[in-house]
Design an enzyme around this catalytic site. Structure first.
Site, short mmCIF file in Angstrom:
data_model
loop_
_atom_site.label_atom_id
_atom_site.label_comp_id
_atom_site.label_asym_id
_atom_site.label_seq_id
_atom_site.Cartn_x
_atom_site.Cartn_y
_atom_site.Cartn_z
CB SER A 215 -0.93 -0.03 1.21
OG SER A 215 -1.92 0.97 1.10
CG ASN A 216 -0.36 4.63 -1.44
OD1 ASN A 216 -1.04 5.40 -0.79
ND2 ASN A 216 -0.83 4.00 -2.51
NE ARG A 217 5.70 7.19 4.03
CZ ARG A 217 5.98 7.07 5.33
NH1 ARG A 217 5.13 7.49 6.23
NH2 ARG A 217 7.12 6.54 5.70
#
Ligand code: C5P
Length: 424
Positions: A215-217
């Site tokens: 995933s990412n931030r």
């Protein structure tokens, strides 16, 4: 940043219907926007929700009786409704029952709310909610018309399942629509009325196995700010959100998704016939080629190599197939923000790209602010500088409204091909 209702005194009138509990959420939203909210309840309303709830959330005494004295007045004892009537910037009655509409139309002053309405010159917003036959009755229609002719803003009830068990028009409108009408009454923008917008938001999660994912931030705050403001400016908004921890805005249509594939499906489905699609989501570019059904164990399977495949590029597909009139993308970059943004604008055939810097303490995924530039397909560039996500949302929606204003509104069912033919 100043909030839209900073220092404005808003009187929230609550009358006696099942939807009275929804006024609690409306109060919370008005407070979030900076308003100093005072609540006036009819006696019947107090049978549905206790005044203590509104007192705790507003920080002021609720008053309902016309003889209620104002305990909060700094100048000592004042008659509540007269003092409030003079300081109020706006009065919003939600839910407004059929009985309240009748009494307000007749100018009755037998309770605090009625008296306040006669004493104030502040704009009035009414959001009726009632059983559908009561709403369509000629008496109610006439009362509403009287109030509207006197300058009240009407937030029409929605259609749907009613407390009576029947289905019809009579449900209290969405909270954001009521908030929008209050903002409009106070001079806010309503340039997206009649428009349908699709906003994607948040990260996506691409599962490796049942416990791990890529995933990412992304926090989802940018997309939520856009969706919320668009609804306040009058648009019907569908928010398609990846998994986020922040509460989602109170919209009627929120579609939670997890993976890029799910976001792709939901977006293409919702985009058909929309006026604009705003891709604020940070869609994962790669996903594991297959998610393991069982948790991978370090000792049995190597976890140092995961085969990845590209996810569908939703924005590029929207740009190529044009299911909606205006297509907006985001370019989150750590460097060469303008160059990468321009490149994305061309490659994805978007109408507008919001290029912003990420990865610094002041600007980025989880910060309050964003250093952003709007890049238009016609070559125009608008530098926004380091501004809050709410300001980015406002400027972006200005741009979308402007792009949409160039063309007539589309019906939901009009096919993209018919449009290009019509344009020759
Ligand atoms: O190519 P890049 O990921 O940098 O482009 C960012 C823009 O493209 C964002 O608007 C994002 O929502 C969108 N995007 C997409 N589908 C992907 C990847 C990005 O729609 N698979």
């Amino acid at each position: 940043m100043a909030t839209p209702l900073d220092n404005r005194v808003v009187v929230l009138g609550v009358t006696g219907g099942i939807a009275a509990y929804k006024a609690v959420e409306l109060l919370r939203r008005l407070r979030e926007l900076g308003a100093d909210v005072h609540v006036a309840m009819t006696r019947a309303a107090t049978s549905f929700v206790g005044p203590l709830t509104f007192e705790a959330l507003s920080g002021h005494r609720v008053f309902s009786d016309v003889l209620d004295l104002d305990a909060g007045g700094a100048a000592g004892v004042q008659i509540g409704h007269v003092a409030l009537a003079q300081t109020a910037s706006a009065v919003v009655v939600a839910p407004a029952t059929a009985d309240f509409l009748a009494r307000a139309a007749a100018g009755r002053a037998d309770d605090a709310l009625g008296a306040l309405l006669l004493a104030t010159r502040a704009p009035l917003v009414i959001a009726p909610a009632m059983e559908h036959h009561m709403w369509s009755h000629p008496a109610t229609r006439a009362n509403v018309q009287t109030l509207v002719e006197r300058g009240a803003r009407l937030v029409e009830p929605d259609e749907g399942a009613l407390a009576s068990g029947a289905t019809g028009r009579g449900r209290l409108a969405a909270i954001e629509a009521i908030v929008g009408a209050v903002l409009e009454a106070l001079g806010g923008k309503r340039d997206l009325v009649g428009r349908r917008l699709v906003v994607t938001s948040g990260p996506t999660r691409e599962p490796i196995d049942p416990v791990r994912y890529i995933s990412n931030r992304s926090s989802g705050r940018m997309g939520a700010a856009i969706a919320e403001l668009a609804a306040q400016r009058g648009a019907r908004v569908t928010l398609i959100s990846g998994p986020v921890s922040a509460p989602l805005p109170p919209l009627d249509a929120v579609i939670p998704v997890e993976t890029a594939a799910e976001m792709h499906r939901a977006t293409m489905d919702q985009a058909r016939g929309a006026d604009a699609v705003i891709m604020a989501a940070a869609v994962a570019d790669y996903a594991p080629s297959a998610a393991a059904k069982r948790k991978l164990s370090k000792s049995e399977q190597p976890l140092d190599r995961i085969e990845l495949v590209r996810t569908p590029d939703i924005l590029a597909e929207l740009g190529a197939t044009r299911p909606a009139r205006v297509i907006v993308g985001f370019a989150a970059e750590t460097h060469e923000v303008l160059e990468h943004g321009r490149d994305k604008l061309l490659r994805k055939k978007a109408d507008l790209i919001v290029a912003n810097r990420v990865g610094t303490a002041e600007s980025g995924f989880d910060s309050d602010d964003s250093e952003a530039v709007l890049l238009f397909a016609d070559g125009r560039v608008k530098v926004l500088g380091l501004v809050s996500k709410e300001v980015v949302a406002a400027r972006l929606l200005d741009a979308v409204a402007e792009l949409l204003a160039g063309e007539p509104q589309r019906s939901r069912t009009q096919a993209p091909r018919a449009r290009s033919k019509a344009r020759g």
